[in-house]
Design a protein around this motif. Structure first.
Motif, PDB file in Angstrom:
ATOM      1  N   VAL A  18       0.824  -1.208   0.000  1.00  0.00           N
ATOM      2  CA  VAL A  18       0.000   0.000   0.000  1.00  0.00           C
ATOM      3  C   VAL A  18       0.862   1.264   0.000  1.00  0.00           C
ATOM      4  CG1 VAL A  18      -1.535   1.350   1.488  1.00  0.00           C
ATOM      5  CG2 VAL A  18      -2.079  -1.036   0.981  1.00  0.00           C
ATOM      6  N   LEU A  19       1.964   1.256   0.737  1.00  0.00           N
ATOM      7  CA  LEU A  19       2.808   2.448   0.823  1.00  0.00           C
ATOM      8  C   LEU A  19       3.596   2.708  -0.455  1.00  0.00           C
ATOM      9  CD1 LEU A  19       4.069   2.228   4.513  1.00  0.00           C
ATOM     10  CD2 LEU A  19       2.267   3.696   3.569  1.00  0.00           C
ATOM     11  N   HIS A  20       3.578   1.772  -1.386  1.00  0.00           N
ATOM     12  CA  HIS A  20       4.124   2.033  -2.718  1.00  0.00           C
ATOM     13  C   HIS A  20       3.142   2.807  -3.595  1.00  0.00           C
ATOM     14  CE1 HIS A  20       7.238  -0.980  -1.833  1.00  0.00           C
ATOM     15  NE2 HIS A  20       7.890  -0.496  -2.871  1.00  0.00           N
ATOM     16  N   LEU A  21       1.854   2.711  -3.289  1.00  0.00           N
ATOM     17  CA  LEU A  21       0.843   3.254  -4.190  1.00  0.00           C
ATOM     18  C   LEU A  21       0.852   4.771  -4.234  1.00  0.00           C
ATOM     19  CD1 LEU A  21      -2.161   0.851  -3.482  1.00  0.00           C
ATOM     20  CD2 LEU A  21      -0.215   0.557  -5.033  1.00  0.00           C
ATOM     21  N   ASN A  22       1.314   5.401  -3.142  1.00  0.00           N
ATOM     22  CA  ASN A  22       1.417   6.867  -3.181  1.00  0.00           C
ATOM     23  C   ASN A  22       2.852   7.341  -2.992  1.00  0.00           C
ATOM     24  OD1 ASN A  22       1.749   6.438  -0.473  1.00  0.00           O
ATOM     25  ND2 ASN A  22       0.309   8.023   0.188  1.00  0.00           N
ATOM     26  N   GLY A  23       3.798   6.446  -3.262  1.00  0.00           N
ATOM     27  CA  GLY A  23       5.192   6.865  -3.330  1.00  0.00           C
ATOM     28  C   GLY A  23       5.935   6.982  -2.024  1.00  0.00           C
ATOM     29  N   VAL A  24       5.366   6.496  -0.913  1.00  0.00           N
ATOM     30  CA  VAL A  24       6.106   6.505   0.343  1.00  0.00           C
ATOM     31  C   VAL A  24       7.319   5.582   0.243  1.00  0.00           C
ATOM     32  CG1 VAL A  24       6.014   5.929   2.809  1.00  0.00           C
ATOM     33  CG2 VAL A  24       4.093   7.120   1.730  1.00  0.00           C
ATOM     34  N   HIS A  25       7.098   4.399  -0.345  1.00  0.00           N
ATOM     35  CA  HIS A  25       8.204   3.502  -0.669  1.00  0.00           C
ATOM     36  C   HIS A  25       8.480   3.571  -2.168  1.00  0.00           C
ATOM     37  CE1 HIS A  25       8.417   1.993   3.285  1.00  0.00           C
ATOM     38  NE2 HIS A  25       7.479   1.059   3.215  1.00  0.00           N
ATOM     39  N   THR A  26       9.723   3.376  -2.536  1.00  0.00           N
ATOM     40  CA  THR A  26      10.114   3.327  -3.942  1.00  0.00           C
ATOM     41  C   THR A  26      10.476   1.891  -4.304  1.00  0.00           C
ATOM     42  OG1 THR A  26      10.972   5.580  -3.859  1.00  0.00           O
ATOM     43  CG2 THR A  26      11.715   4.207  -5.681  1.00  0.00           C
ATOM     44  N   ALA A  27       9.872   1.380  -5.348  1.00  0.00           N
ATOM     45  CA  ALA A  27      10.054  -0.020  -5.724  1.00  0.00           C
ATOM     46  C   ALA A  27      11.503  -0.322  -6.077  1.00  0.00           C
ATOM     47  CB  ALA A  27       9.160  -0.357  -6.909  1.00  0.00           C
ATOM     48  N   GLY A  28      11.959  -1.503  -5.637  1.00  0.00           N
ATOM     49  CA  GLY A  28      13.261  -1.972  -6.072  1.00  0.00           C
ATOM     50  C   GLY A  28      13.197  -2.490  -7.490  1.00  0.00           C
ATOM     51  N   ALA A  29      12.038  -3.027  -7.861  1.00  0.00           N
ATOM     52  CA  ALA A  29      11.794  -3.492  -9.222  1.00  0.00           C
ATOM     53  C   ALA A  29      10.296  -3.455  -9.456  1.00  0.00           C
ATOM     54  CB  ALA A  29      12.326  -4.913  -9.426  1.00  0.00           C
ATOM     55  N   GLY A  30       9.920  -3.341 -10.726  1.00  0.00           N
ATOM     56  CA  GLY A  30       8.508  -3.341 -11.061  1.00  0.00           C
ATOM     57  C   GLY A  30       7.978  -1.963 -11.421  1.00  0.00           C
ATOM     58  N   HIS A  31       6.668  -1.895 -11.593  1.00  0.00           N
ATOM     59  CA  HIS A  31       6.030  -0.697 -12.150  1.00  0.00           C
ATOM     60  C   HIS A  31       4.624  -0.570 -11.573  1.00  0.00           C
ATOM     61  CE1 HIS A  31       5.145   2.335 -15.192  1.00  0.00           C
ATOM     62  NE2 HIS A  31       4.026   1.691 -15.476  1.00  0.00           N
ATOM     63  N   ILE A  32       4.219   0.669 -11.250  1.00  0.00           N
ATOM     64  CA  ILE A  32       2.876   0.951 -10.737  1.00  0.00           C
ATOM     65  C   ILE A  32       2.288   2.113 -11.513  1.00  0.00           C
ATOM     66  CG2 ILE A  32       1.477   1.512  -8.713  1.00  0.00           C
ATOM     67  CD1 ILE A  32       3.851   0.642  -6.978  1.00  0.00           C
ATOM     68  N   GLU A  33       1.014   1.982 -11.883  1.00  0.00           N
ATOM     69  CA  GLU A  33       0.279   3.089 -12.498  1.00  0.00           C
ATOM     70  C   GLU A  33      -1.038   3.283 -11.768  1.00  0.00           C
ATOM     71  OE1 GLU A  33      -0.346   2.524 -16.646  1.00  0.00           O
ATOM     72  OE2 GLU A  33       1.796   2.556 -17.151  1.00  0.00           O
ATOM     73  N   VAL A  34      -1.397   4.538 -11.536  1.00  0.00           N
ATOM     74  CA  VAL A  34      -2.687   4.897 -10.950  1.00  0.00           C
ATOM     75  C   VAL A  34      -3.463   5.661 -12.010  1.00  0.00           C
ATOM     76  CG1 VAL A  34      -3.873   6.165  -9.136  1.00  0.00           C
ATOM     77  CG2 VAL A  34      -1.736   4.968  -8.628  1.00  0.00           C
ATOM     78  N   ALA A  35      -4.541   5.063 -12.503  1.00  0.00           N
ATOM     79  CA  ALA A  35      -5.339   5.655 -13.584  1.00  0.00           C
ATOM     80  C   ALA A  35      -4.452   6.074 -14.753  1.00  0.00           C
ATOM     81  CB  ALA A  35      -6.165   6.828 -13.071  1.00  0.00           C
ATOM     82  N   GLY A  36      -3.495   5.224 -15.085  1.00  0.00           N
ATOM     83  CA  GLY A  36      -2.625   5.456 -16.237  1.00  0.00           C
ATOM     84  C   GLY A  36      -1.390   6.292 -15.956  1.00  0.00           C
ATOM     85  N   LEU A  37      -1.303   6.885 -14.761  1.00  0.00           N
ATOM     86  CA  LEU A  37      -0.156   7.737 -14.433  1.00  0.00           C
ATOM     87  C   LEU A  37       0.876   6.930 -13.656  1.00  0.00           C
ATOM     88  CD1 LEU A  37       0.933  10.698 -14.508  1.00  0.00           C
ATOM     89  CD2 LEU A  37      -0.080  10.977 -12.232  1.00  0.00           C
ATOM     90  N   PRO A  38       2.112   6.835 -14.158  1.00  0.00           N
ATOM     91  CA  PRO A  38       3.143   6.076 -13.441  1.00  0.00           C
ATOM     92  C   PRO A  38       3.460   6.705 -12.085  1.00  0.00           C
ATOM     93  CG  PRO A  38       3.813   6.494 -15.721  1.00  0.00           C
ATOM     94  CD  PRO A  38       2.607   7.342 -15.456  1.00  0.00           C
TER      95      PRO A  38
END
Length: 242
Positions: A48-68
């Motif tokens: 969950v804390l990756h979804l708004n950028g509190v944590h930064t992924a070591g690998a992978g990709h997240i988009e919220v409504a098309g916005l990375p």
């Protein structure tokens, strides 16, 4: 239609070397209500804390409504992903309910009558408009939980993330919050150990354990699989029947 949330191959390790997520994939369509289930330490909060950028992924990709979800997009991402924390006191810090609800949208640039209207709409949505001038300190636990929800709704998020929304609520407050959440029509990701609440609110559930998704399907089907629940240290309350 662009999905509300796409997570692809998300991996993350804490600085001490503990690997919390191992290649998580998750897709949530607009308007879906999804429960995120799992035992303590499974990786739910880390995800969950990756979804708004509190944590930064070591690998992978997240988009919220098309916005990375990237550093350059964090301001907008944090408007699009509204997190309602388990403890309302983490979100309520102003002198009045109305000021608390206005804080977020004002921070995103809303002013004047438009801000007043946004506050009114958010408080109406959670049934707390009559308490706009009261101190949050003088509200019940259930009322504070609904005001905390209003502070997030006022920012008009694409996806609503709820962290253990039913925790420590008496039965009436629990029911009132459920009625509010069902009325919103918002894309929702609900992190919870409360399996009956997940069944009541979320047609779909995702079970995560040891940093990976181990099941994803209709909530009733997952909860009916007693072997699956037992394998991941989950169980329905005694006497609860599906």
């Amino acid at each position: 239609m662009t999905p509300a949330l796409v997570v692809k191959g998300l991996a993350f390790a804490y600085p001490d070397g503990h690997q919390a997520l191992y290649g998580v994939d998750l897709r949530i369509e607009q308007g879906e209500r999804v429960a995120l289930l799992g035992p303590n330490g499974a990786g739910k909060t880390t995800l969950v804390l990756h979804l708004n950028g509190v944590h930064t992924a070591g690998a992978g990709h997240i988009e919220v409504a098309g916005l990375p979800v990237t550093k350059a997009n964090l301001h907008e991402i944090r408007r699009r992903v509204g997190i309602v924390f388990q403890d309302p006191d983490d979100q309520l810090f102003m002198q009045t309910v109305g000021e608390d609800v206005a804080f977020g949208p004002a921070n995103f640039g809303l002013r004047g009558p438009a801000l007043d209207e946004r506050v009114r709409q958010a408080l109406d949505a959670v049934g707390m408009a009559e308490h706009a001038d009261r101190s949050p300190l003088h509200l019940s636990g259930g009322q504070r939980r609904r005001v905390a929800l209003a502070t997030v709704l006022a920012c008009d998020p694409e996806i609503l993330v709820l962290d253990e929304p039913s925790a420590n609520l008496e039965p009436v407050a629990r029911r009132e919050l459920a009625e509010v959440l069902l009325s919103l029509g918002r894309t929702t990701l609900m992190v919870t150990h409360d399996l009956p609440y997940a069944l009541q609110l979320c047609p779909r559930s995702v079970l995560i354990d040891d940093g990976v998704v181990v099941a994803d399907g209709p909530t009733r089907e997952l909860l009916a699989d007693t072997a699956l629940l037992a394998a991941h240290r989950l169980e329905l309350p005694y006497g609860f029947h599906l």
